[in-house]
Scaffold this active site. Sequence first.
Site, PDB file in Angstrom:
ATOM      1  N   GLY A 127     -14.135  13.382   7.426  1.00  0.00           N
ATOM      2  CA  GLY A 127     -13.094  12.810   8.287  1.00  0.00           C
ATOM      3  C   GLY A 127     -11.859  13.691   8.271  1.00  0.00           C
ATOM      4  N   GLY A 128     -11.535  14.234   9.441  1.00  0.00           N
ATOM      5  CA  GLY A 128     -10.402  15.176   9.534  1.00  0.00           C
ATOM      6  C   GLY A 128      -9.208  14.583  10.236  1.00  0.00           C
ATOM      7  N   GLY A 165      -2.917  -5.808   5.273  1.00  0.00           N
ATOM      8  CA  GLY A 165      -3.188  -4.373   5.329  1.00  0.00           C
ATOM      9  C   GLY A 165      -4.589  -4.027   5.797  1.00  0.00           C
ATOM     10  CB  THR A 204      -0.909  -0.017   1.254  1.00  0.00           C
ATOM     11  OG1 THR A 204      -1.753  -1.165   1.171  1.00  0.00           O
ATOM     12  CG2 THR A 204      -1.761   1.226   1.354  1.00  0.00           C
ATOM     13  CG  HIS A 213      22.743  29.705  11.758  1.00  0.00           C
ATOM     14  ND1 HIS A 213      21.570  29.861  12.466  1.00  0.00           N
ATOM     15  CD2 HIS A 213      22.956  30.868  11.087  1.00  0.00           C
ATOM     16  CE1 HIS A 213      21.106  31.083  12.241  1.00  0.00           C
ATOM     17  NE2 HIS A 213      21.922  31.705  11.420  1.00  0.00           N
ATOM     18  CG  MET A 219      -5.809  17.279   9.192  1.00  0.00           C
ATOM     19  SD  MET A 219      -4.717  17.554  10.619  1.00  0.00           S
ATOM     20  CE  MET A 219      -5.473  16.487  11.789  1.00  0.00           C
ATOM     21  CD  GLU A 220      -0.656  13.011   5.441  1.00  0.00           C
ATOM     22  OE1 GLU A 220       0.102  12.863   6.412  1.00  0.00           O
ATOM     23  OE2 GLU A 220      -0.745  12.173   4.525  1.00  0.00           O
TER      24      GLU A 220
HETATM   25  C1  LIG Z   1      -3.512   7.770   1.799  1.00  0.00           C
HETATM   26  C2  LIG Z   1      -2.645   7.159   2.858  1.00  0.00           C
HETATM   27  C3  LIG Z   1      -1.496   7.799   3.253  1.00  0.00           C
HETATM   28  C4  LIG Z   1      -0.667   7.215   4.212  1.00  0.00           C
HETATM   29  N1  LIG Z   1       0.461   7.872   4.576  1.00  0.00           N
HETATM   30  C5  LIG Z   1       1.302   7.299   5.450  1.00  0.00           C
HETATM   31  C6  LIG Z   1       2.535   7.909   5.773  1.00  0.00           C
HETATM   32  O1  LIG Z   1       2.867   8.993   5.289  1.00  0.00           O
HETATM   33  N2  LIG Z   1       3.377   7.278   6.626  1.00  0.00           N
HETATM   34  C7  LIG Z   1       3.051   6.064   7.173  1.00  0.00           C
HETATM   35  O2  LIG Z   1       3.867   5.510   7.929  1.00  0.00           O
HETATM   36  N3  LIG Z   1       1.865   5.466   6.913  1.00  0.00           N
HETATM   37  C8  LIG Z   1       1.000   6.046   6.050  1.00  0.00           C
HETATM   38  N4  LIG Z   1      -0.173   5.417   5.740  1.00  0.00           N
HETATM   39  C9  LIG Z   1      -0.463   4.124   6.371  1.00  0.00           C
HETATM   40  C10 LIG Z   1       0.347   3.009   5.674  1.00  0.00           C
HETATM   41  O3  LIG Z   1       0.147   3.082   4.286  1.00  0.00           O
HETATM   42  C11 LIG Z   1      -0.082   1.647   6.173  1.00  0.00           C
HETATM   43  O4  LIG Z   1      -0.030   1.611   7.585  1.00  0.00           O
HETATM   44  C12 LIG Z   1       0.843   0.576   5.633  1.00  0.00           C
HETATM   45  O5  LIG Z   1       0.966   0.648   4.250  1.00  0.00           O
HETATM   46  C13 LIG Z   1       0.301  -0.811   6.024  1.00  0.00           C
HETATM   47  O6  LIG Z   1       1.194  -1.771   5.553  1.00  0.00           O
HETATM   48  P1  LIG Z   1       0.974  -3.312   5.813  1.00  0.00           P
HETATM   49  O7  LIG Z   1       2.309  -3.891   5.966  1.00  0.00           O
HETATM   50  O8  LIG Z   1      -0.019  -3.545   6.861  1.00  0.00           O
HETATM   51  O9  LIG Z   1       0.336  -3.879   4.453  1.00  0.00           O
HETATM   52  P2  LIG Z   1       0.041  -3.231   3.042  1.00  0.00           P
HETATM   53  O10 LIG Z   1       1.186  -2.460   2.537  1.00  0.00           O
HETATM   54  O11 LIG Z   1      -1.284  -2.584   3.128  1.00  0.00           O
HETATM   55  O12 LIG Z   1      -0.029  -4.515   2.111  1.00  0.00           O
HETATM   56  C14 LIG Z   1      -1.092  -5.402   2.124  1.00  0.00           C
HETATM   57  C15 LIG Z   1      -1.097  -6.109   0.778  1.00  0.00           C
HETATM   58  O13 LIG Z   1      -1.865  -7.285   0.877  1.00  0.00           O
HETATM   59  C16 LIG Z   1      -2.571  -7.480  -0.326  1.00  0.00           C
HETATM   60  N5  LIG Z   1      -3.668  -8.380   0.027  1.00  0.00           N
HETATM   61  C17 LIG Z   1      -4.735  -8.127   0.833  1.00  0.00           C
HETATM   62  N6  LIG Z   1      -5.495  -9.231   0.971  1.00  0.00           N
HETATM   63  C18 LIG Z   1      -4.902 -10.202   0.240  1.00  0.00           C
HETATM   64  C19 LIG Z   1      -5.213 -11.567  -0.001  1.00  0.00           C
HETATM   65  N7  LIG Z   1      -6.260 -12.187   0.572  1.00  0.00           N
HETATM   66  N8  LIG Z   1      -4.416 -12.274  -0.839  1.00  0.00           N
HETATM   67  C20 LIG Z   1      -3.330 -11.692  -1.419  1.00  0.00           C
HETATM   68  N9  LIG Z   1      -2.981 -10.405  -1.208  1.00  0.00           N
HETATM   69  C21 LIG Z   1      -3.755  -9.677  -0.368  1.00  0.00           C
HETATM   70  C22 LIG Z   1      -2.969  -6.078  -0.729  1.00  0.00           C
HETATM   71  O14 LIG Z   1      -3.234  -5.990  -2.118  1.00  0.00           O
HETATM   72  C23 LIG Z   1      -1.727  -5.274  -0.329  1.00  0.00           C
HETATM   73  O15 LIG Z   1      -0.811  -5.131  -1.367  1.00  0.00           O
HETATM   74  C24 LIG Z   1      -1.022   5.978   4.786  1.00  0.00           C
HETATM   75  C25 LIG Z   1      -2.196   5.322   4.395  1.00  0.00           C
HETATM   76  C26 LIG Z   1      -2.992   5.906   3.437  1.00  0.00           C
HETATM   77  C27 LIG Z   1      -4.243   5.179   3.002  1.00  0.00           C
HETATM   78  N1  LIG Z   2       1.242  10.692   7.753  1.00  0.00           N
HETATM   79  C1  LIG Z   2       0.852   9.499   8.162  1.00  0.00           C
HETATM   80  O1  LIG Z   2       1.553   8.794   8.882  1.00  0.00           O
HETATM   81  C2  LIG Z   2      -0.479   8.982   7.711  1.00  0.00           C
HETATM   82  C3  LIG Z   2      -1.166   9.605   6.680  1.00  0.00           C
HETATM   83  C4  LIG Z   2      -2.395   9.108   6.301  1.00  0.00           C
HETATM   84  C5  LIG Z   2      -2.916   8.001   6.933  1.00  0.00           C
HETATM   85  N2  LIG Z   2      -2.222   7.413   7.933  1.00  0.00           N
HETATM   86  C6  LIG Z   2      -2.765   6.249   8.640  1.00  0.00           C
HETATM   87  O2  LIG Z   2      -3.999   5.856   8.068  1.00  0.00           O
HETATM   88  C7  LIG Z   2      -4.982   5.742   9.091  1.00  0.00           C
HETATM   89  C8  LIG Z   2      -6.346   6.079   8.555  1.00  0.00           C
HETATM   90  O3  LIG Z   2      -6.451   7.493   8.396  1.00  0.00           O
HETATM   91  P1  LIG Z   2      -7.830   8.264   8.442  1.00  0.00           P
HETATM   92  O4  LIG Z   2      -7.517   9.718   8.440  1.00  0.00           O
HETATM   93  O5  LIG Z   2      -8.748   7.703   7.416  1.00  0.00           O
HETATM   94  O6  LIG Z   2      -8.480   7.771   9.796  1.00  0.00           O
HETATM   95  P2  LIG Z   2      -8.440   8.239  11.322  1.00  0.00           P
HETATM   96  O7  LIG Z   2      -9.178   7.177  12.049  1.00  0.00           O
HETATM   97  O8  LIG Z   2      -7.086   8.538  11.761  1.00  0.00           O
HETATM   98  O9  LIG Z   2      -9.296   9.593  11.362  1.00  0.00           O
HETATM   99  C9  LIG Z   2     -10.645   9.559  11.007  1.00  0.00           C
HETATM  100  C10 LIG Z   2     -11.329  10.873  11.303  1.00  0.00           C
HETATM  101  O10 LIG Z   2     -12.658  10.762  10.800  1.00  0.00           O
HETATM  102  C11 LIG Z   2     -13.583  11.143  11.803  1.00  0.00           C
HETATM  103  N3  LIG Z   2     -14.778  10.314  11.584  1.00  0.00           N
HETATM  104  C12 LIG Z   2     -14.947   9.008  11.875  1.00  0.00           C
HETATM  105  N4  LIG Z   2     -16.159   8.592  11.450  1.00  0.00           N
HETATM  106  C13 LIG Z   2     -16.759   9.663  10.881  1.00  0.00           C
HETATM  107  C14 LIG Z   2     -18.000   9.866  10.228  1.00  0.00           C
HETATM  108  N5  LIG Z   2     -18.874   8.875  10.056  1.00  0.00           N
HETATM  109  N6  LIG Z   2     -18.279  11.110   9.746  1.00  0.00           N
HETATM  110  C15 LIG Z   2     -17.394  12.119   9.895  1.00  0.00           C
HETATM  111  N7  LIG Z   2     -16.196  11.981  10.492  1.00  0.00           N
HETATM  112  C16 LIG Z   2     -15.880  10.765  10.962  1.00  0.00           C
HETATM  113  C17 LIG Z   2     -12.897  10.911  13.127  1.00  0.00           C
HETATM  114  O11 LIG Z   2     -13.407  11.803  14.103  1.00  0.00           O
HETATM  115  C18 LIG Z   2     -11.434  11.218  12.772  1.00  0.00           C
HETATM  116  O12 LIG Z   2     -11.131  12.582  12.939  1.00  0.00           O
HETATM  117  C19 LIG Z   2      -4.509   6.673  10.185  1.00  0.00           C
HETATM  118  O13 LIG Z   2      -4.948   6.260  11.433  1.00  0.00           O
HETATM  119  C20 LIG Z   2      -3.017   6.663  10.078  1.00  0.00           C
HETATM  120  O14 LIG Z   2      -2.478   5.723  10.962  1.00  0.00           O
HETATM  121  C21 LIG Z   2      -1.009   7.878   8.333  1.00  0.00           C
END
Ligand SMILES: Cc1cc2nc3c(=O)[nH]c(=O)nc-3n(C[C@H](O)[C@H](O)[C@H](O)COP(=O)(O)OP(=O)(O)OC[C@H]3O[C@@H](n4cnc5c(N)ncnc54)[C@H](O)[C@@H]3O)c2cc1C
Ligand SMILES: NC(=O)c1ccc[n+]([C@@H]2O[C@H](COP(=O)([O-])OP(=O)(O)OC[C@H]3O[C@@H](n4cnc5c(N)ncnc54)[C@H](O)[C@@H]3O)[C@@H](O)[C@H]2O)c1
Length: 454
Positions: A171-172, A135, A50, A442, A177-178
């Site tokens: 969802g904030g 994931g 992911t 600096h 936020m990003e």
């Molecule tokens: C938009 C967004 C931004 C994010 N930004 C950050 C960030 O800046 N920094 C950070 O640390 N985290 C961030 N996260 C969170 C981070 O992406 C996840 O915590 C992390 O990728 C999870 O990794 P994982 O090892 O659990 O598995 P994943 O990397 O999610 O991998 C799971 C894999 O399993 C596969 N899979 C699922 N089910 C099956 C199945 N039954 N058979 C075969 N394959 C399967 C999926 O296709 C996927 O490729 C972000 C998440 C999102 C959605």
């Molecule tokens: N920079 C990073 O490390 C990064 C960036 C993006 C995502 N992530 C990971 O992905 C996870 C998921 O992120 P996310 O922002 O989707 O979830 P989150 O659970 O962190 O935040 C969800 C927000 O949505 C609100 N909410 C929940 N249900 C709602 C509803 N029905 N209507 C309106 N508001 C509602 C909550 O009050 C909360 O503020 C995070 O917890 C984080 O661990 C990490």
Amino acid sequence: MATTTNQAETTADVLAIGFGKAGKTIAMNRAEHGDRVILVEQSPKMYGGTCINIACVPTKTMLVDSERGVNYEGSVQHRDSFIATLNKVNKELADDSGVLVVDGHAEFTGSHSVLVTGGEEELAITATTIIINTGSTPVIPDIPGVDSSRVIDSTGAQHLDSTPDSLVIVGGGPIGMEFATMFTQFGTKVTILDRGAKFGTAFDEDVATEVKADLETKGITIINGADVTELHDTDDGIKVRYSEDGGEHAIDATNVLFSIGRTPATEGLGLESAGIDTTERGAIAVDEHLRTNVEGVYAAGDVTGGPQFTYISYDDHRVITSDRWGDGSRVATGRLYPTTTFINPPVSTIGMGEQDAKDNAASGGHTAEVRFKKIADIPIMPRPKILGTPEGVAKFIIDVEDDQILGATLYCVDSQELINFVAVAMRQKIPASALGDGIYTHPSSTEVFNALLG
Ligand SMILES: Cc1cc2nc3c(=O)[nH]c(=O)nc-3n(C[C@H](O)[C@H](O)[C@H](O)COP(=O)(O)OP(=O)(O)OC[C@H]3O[C@@H](n4cnc5c(N)ncnc54)[C@H](O)[C@@H]3O)c2cc1C
Ligand SMILES: NC(=O)c1ccc[n+]([C@@H]2O[C@H](COP(=O)([O-])OP(=O)(O)OC[C@H]3O[C@@H](n4cnc5c(N)ncnc54)[C@H](O)[C@@H]3O)[C@@H](O)[C@H]2O)c1
């Protein structure tokens, strides 16, 4: 199914389900140790997991592009070519290390057996050690109109044809936020609707207030206590109806993005066939070694219901490796880990916040002191002003008895780097004053330590 074997049945020493951070790292390490390793991934578009394909890396690439004035279409092209390279490199690294990558969806048929289905083909795999690393998936609420093509999740938001004129983000949290920051920088009018009573509850209240005010100054509307009740398509967009403060309201937008959390990806995994327990919230139940209740079957990353960060999944690989192939000393409980929310400037946290210190420091044997400054009021740290990003605050919670850092919140330029510096100090018990006494280049953001800890 693109496998390098025609077998319908095979065995492995180690089977990783999902190309996530923990799974791929263990798979490659064990293959290099001579184990027969199979890694199953349901989509070639997700080689590498992911983070590199649809989350951390593409979103930060687009965020930086939006800051630099690149338009959405240009950023999409940039992102696509970068991500295609990362995806390819991840597959090549797995191949080169001797991991057999199998394309298809894995489903348990027994405690140590899995059936992989890819199109018309099936492959039965039996393995001694299994790592479930599937994931999480976005939560989309069951409300009228939610199946509109104008409703998107974080992946859809990265693949629009063009920037929406207006976007409602439900969802904030970090994703909200990003994406609010990124789309605002691309020129979209953004409104965040969050059900929680207050904005930014992951931060101290004073920090959340600063963050909210800065996002609003950038043109983002933030409405808390908002419950979205209904969506319906209009001629040129979508109407979002929500209740807030006892009243009914509506906003018209080009798209609606749901970012209300992510749920562990266990659907269709056949956990019941393996007898693997799940938690009440649908995560795979694991102990401190990340063992499931079935011997030899582990879970790692988001699917365990723990903190959803790539670096937590990465650390999970160490915990599992330690338990299965080492001395078992590394555990997943009590980990000190930082966070960064990549708005502009980023907000980073570690350890105790101020409220937590007020509530818990004394009972934990600490005498906590709060050091706080607005970034704009730190003359010895001009870097944020040089970069034109003077917003933000810096806060440290210090135990004045033993000069240790109990926590920090840094809302400032480069905080995604600074917070890791603080993390090292906290883990290695480096005194706060030692950071404060450091001689730093600096102008650099590191001078925040001179300003608050010196
Ligand atoms: C938009 C967004 C931004 C994010 N930004 C950050 C960030 O800046 N920094 C950070 O640390 N985290 C961030 N996260 C969170 C981070 O992406 C996840 O915590 C992390 O990728 C999870 O990794 P994982 O090892 O659990 O598995 P994943 O990397 O999610 O991998 C799971 C894999 O399993 C596969 N899979 C699922 N089910 C099956 C199945 N039954 N058979 C075969 N394959 C399967 C999926 O296709 C996927 O490729 C972000 C998440 C999102 C959605
Ligand atoms: N920079 C990073 O490390 C990064 C960036 C993006 C995502 N992530 C990971 O992905 C996870 C998921 O992120 P996310 O922002 O989707 O979830 P989150 O659970 O962190 O935040 C969800 C927000 O949505 C609100 N909410 C929940 N249900 C709602 C509803 N029905 N209507 C309106 N508001 C509602 C909550 O009050 C909360 O503020 C995070 O917890 C984080 O661990 C990490």
